[in-house]
Design a protein around this motif. Structure first.
Motif, PDB file in Angstrom:
ATOM      1  N   GLY A 135       0.750  -1.150  -0.025  1.00  0.00           N
ATOM      2  CA  GLY A 135      -0.186  -0.025   0.101  1.00  0.00           C
ATOM      3  C   GLY A 135       0.766   1.308  -0.099  1.00  0.00           C
ATOM      4  N   GLU A 136       2.064   1.152   0.724  1.00  0.00           N
ATOM      5  CA  GLU A 136       2.779   2.384   0.787  1.00  0.00           C
ATOM      6  C   GLU A 136       3.448   2.537  -0.428  1.00  0.00           C
ATOM      7  OE1 GLU A 136       7.118   3.505   3.001  1.00  0.00           O
ATOM      8  OE2 GLU A 136       5.379   2.733   4.157  1.00  0.00           O
ATOM      9  N   LEU A 137       3.786   1.710  -1.305  1.00  0.00           N
ATOM     10  CA  LEU A 137       4.425   1.893  -2.501  1.00  0.00           C
ATOM     11  C   LEU A 137       3.435   2.389  -3.713  1.00  0.00           C
ATOM     12  CD1 LEU A 137       6.660   1.508  -4.768  1.00  0.00           C
ATOM     13  CD2 LEU A 137       6.006  -0.910  -5.141  1.00  0.00           C
ATOM     14  N   ALA A 195       0.511  11.611 -10.028  1.00  0.00           N
ATOM     15  CA  ALA A 195      -0.323  12.975  -9.954  1.00  0.00           C
ATOM     16  C   ALA A 195       0.457  14.086 -10.271  1.00  0.00           C
ATOM     17  CB  ALA A 195      -0.721  13.002  -8.600  1.00  0.00           C
ATOM     18  N   LYS A 196       2.031  13.874  -9.920  1.00  0.00           N
ATOM     19  CA  LYS A 196       2.672  15.159 -10.324  1.00  0.00           C
ATOM     20  C   LYS A 196       2.956  15.372 -11.801  1.00  0.00           C
ATOM     21  CE  LYS A 196       5.796  14.824  -6.287  1.00  0.00           C
ATOM     22  NZ  LYS A 196       7.083  14.309  -5.647  1.00  0.00           N
ATOM     23  N   ARG A 197       2.642  14.176 -12.454  1.00  0.00           N
ATOM     24  CA  ARG A 197       3.010  14.178 -13.917  1.00  0.00           C
ATOM     25  C   ARG A 197       1.504  14.270 -14.716  1.00  0.00           C
ATOM     26  NH1 ARG A 197       6.921  12.146 -11.257  1.00  0.00           N
ATOM     27  NH2 ARG A 197       9.008  12.047 -11.862  1.00  0.00           N
ATOM     28  N   GLY A 198       0.458  14.417 -13.947  1.00  0.00           N
ATOM     29  CA  GLY A 198      -0.671  14.308 -14.482  1.00  0.00           C
ATOM     30  C   GLY A 198      -1.315  13.102 -14.971  1.00  0.00           C
ATOM     31  N   MET A 199      -0.630  11.929 -14.757  1.00  0.00           N
ATOM     32  CA  MET A 199      -0.810  10.765 -15.339  1.00  0.00           C
ATOM     33  C   MET A 199      -1.476   9.672 -14.493  1.00  0.00           C
ATOM     34  SD  MET A 199       3.064  10.202 -16.408  1.00  0.00           S
ATOM     35  CE  MET A 199       2.812   8.898 -17.650  1.00  0.00           C
ATOM     36  N   SER A 200      -2.119   8.740 -14.893  1.00  0.00           N
ATOM     37  CA  SER A 200      -2.660   7.533 -14.122  1.00  0.00           C
ATOM     38  C   SER A 200      -1.542   6.722 -13.746  1.00  0.00           C
ATOM     39  CB  SER A 200      -3.609   6.811 -14.797  1.00  0.00           C
ATOM     40  OG  SER A 200      -2.989   5.909 -15.917  1.00  0.00           O
ATOM     41  N   VAL A 201      -1.817   6.261 -12.507  1.00  0.00           N
ATOM     42  CA  VAL A 201      -0.566   5.209 -12.222  1.00  0.00           C
ATOM     43  C   VAL A 201      -0.329   4.376 -13.095  1.00  0.00           C
ATOM     44  CG1 VAL A 201      -0.184   3.358 -10.378  1.00  0.00           C
ATOM     45  CG2 VAL A 201      -1.559   5.332  -9.583  1.00  0.00           C
ATOM     46  N   GLN A 202      -1.107   3.609 -13.883  1.00  0.00           N
ATOM     47  CA  GLN A 202      -1.100   2.620 -14.941  1.00  0.00           C
ATOM     48  C   GLN A 202      -0.153   3.216 -16.055  1.00  0.00           C
ATOM     49  OE1 GLN A 202      -4.542   0.851 -16.771  1.00  0.00           O
ATOM     50  NE2 GLN A 202      -3.301   0.153 -18.773  1.00  0.00           N
ATOM     51  N   ASP A 203      -0.192   4.344 -16.594  1.00  0.00           N
ATOM     52  CA  ASP A 203       0.310   5.286 -17.601  1.00  0.00           C
ATOM     53  C   ASP A 203       1.742   5.706 -16.894  1.00  0.00           C
ATOM     54  OD1 ASP A 203      -1.687   4.987 -19.197  1.00  0.00           O
ATOM     55  OD2 ASP A 203      -2.216   7.138 -18.814  1.00  0.00           O
ATOM     56  N   TYR A 204       2.014   5.641 -15.742  1.00  0.00           N
ATOM     57  CA  TYR A 204       3.208   6.049 -15.008  1.00  0.00           C
ATOM     58  C   TYR A 204       4.076   4.924 -14.971  1.00  0.00           C
ATOM     59  CZ  TYR A 204       6.730   7.512 -11.464  1.00  0.00           C
ATOM     60  OH  TYR A 204       7.761   7.620 -10.813  1.00  0.00           O
ATOM     61  N   VAL A 205       3.428   3.762 -14.600  1.00  0.00           N
ATOM     62  CA  VAL A 205       4.333   2.548 -14.596  1.00  0.00           C
ATOM     63  C   VAL A 205       4.529   2.078 -15.748  1.00  0.00           C
ATOM     64  CG1 VAL A 205       4.075  -0.249 -13.855  1.00  0.00           C
ATOM     65  CG2 VAL A 205       3.293   1.624 -12.267  1.00  0.00           C
ATOM     66  N   LEU A 215       3.408   5.778  -5.524  1.00  0.00           N
ATOM     67  CA  LEU A 215       3.323   5.613  -7.411  1.00  0.00           C
ATOM     68  C   LEU A 215       2.093   6.689  -7.743  1.00  0.00           C
ATOM     69  CD1 LEU A 215       3.417   1.780  -8.019  1.00  0.00           C
ATOM     70  CD2 LEU A 215       4.937   3.403  -8.834  1.00  0.00           C
ATOM     71  N   ARG A 216       1.204   6.786  -6.875  1.00  0.00           N
ATOM     72  CA  ARG A 216       0.120   7.684  -7.201  1.00  0.00           C
ATOM     73  C   ARG A 216       0.326   9.211  -7.007  1.00  0.00           C
ATOM     74  NH1 ARG A 216      -4.080   4.298  -3.518  1.00  0.00           N
ATOM     75  NH2 ARG A 216      -5.165   3.119  -5.047  1.00  0.00           N
ATOM     76  N   GLN A 217       1.474   9.385  -6.157  1.00  0.00           N
ATOM     77  CA  GLN A 217       1.926  10.771  -5.778  1.00  0.00           C
ATOM     78  C   GLN A 217       2.718  11.374  -7.063  1.00  0.00           C
ATOM     79  OE1 GLN A 217       3.979  10.635  -2.361  1.00  0.00           O
ATOM     80  NE2 GLN A 217       2.312  10.629  -0.983  1.00  0.00           N
ATOM     81  N   HIS A 218       3.753  10.277  -7.500  1.00  0.00           N
ATOM     82  CA  HIS A 218       4.628  10.486  -8.812  1.00  0.00           C
ATOM     83  C   HIS A 218       3.852  10.660  -9.883  1.00  0.00           C
ATOM     84  CE1 HIS A 218       8.468  10.022  -6.761  1.00  0.00           C
ATOM     85  NE2 HIS A 218       7.922   8.821  -6.183  1.00  0.00           N
TER      86      HIS A 218
END
Length: 76
Positions: A12-14, A23-33, A18-21
């Protein structure tokens, strides 16, 4: 090229990080990963290409010197 589902179980912490990173880029978690995995894959392929080039041509430091191409000293 088609897509395939990849399911991950993560802490959950990870996930929060990931959500924070993302969000900073205006992306979904899936797109960021996915973008992170693509970038890491490129980095690995680039590193391998550099290593193969060095094997073929020899160490770049030997060819270029420690700070870049070797040039003549200016005449003073």
């Amino acid at each position: 090229m088609g897509s395939t589902v990849l399911s991950l179980r993560i802490d959950g912490e990870l996930l929060d990080r990931l959500r924070q990173h993302a969000a900073k880029r205006g992306m979904s978690v899936q797109d960021y990963v996915v973008r992170t995995l693509i970038r890491d894959d490129f980095d690995e392929r680039f590193k391998l290409a550099v290593e193969e080039t060095e094997k073929f041509y020899g160490e770049t430091e030997k060819l270029c010197g420690p700070t870049g191409p070797v040039t003549r000293d200016p005449i003073t």
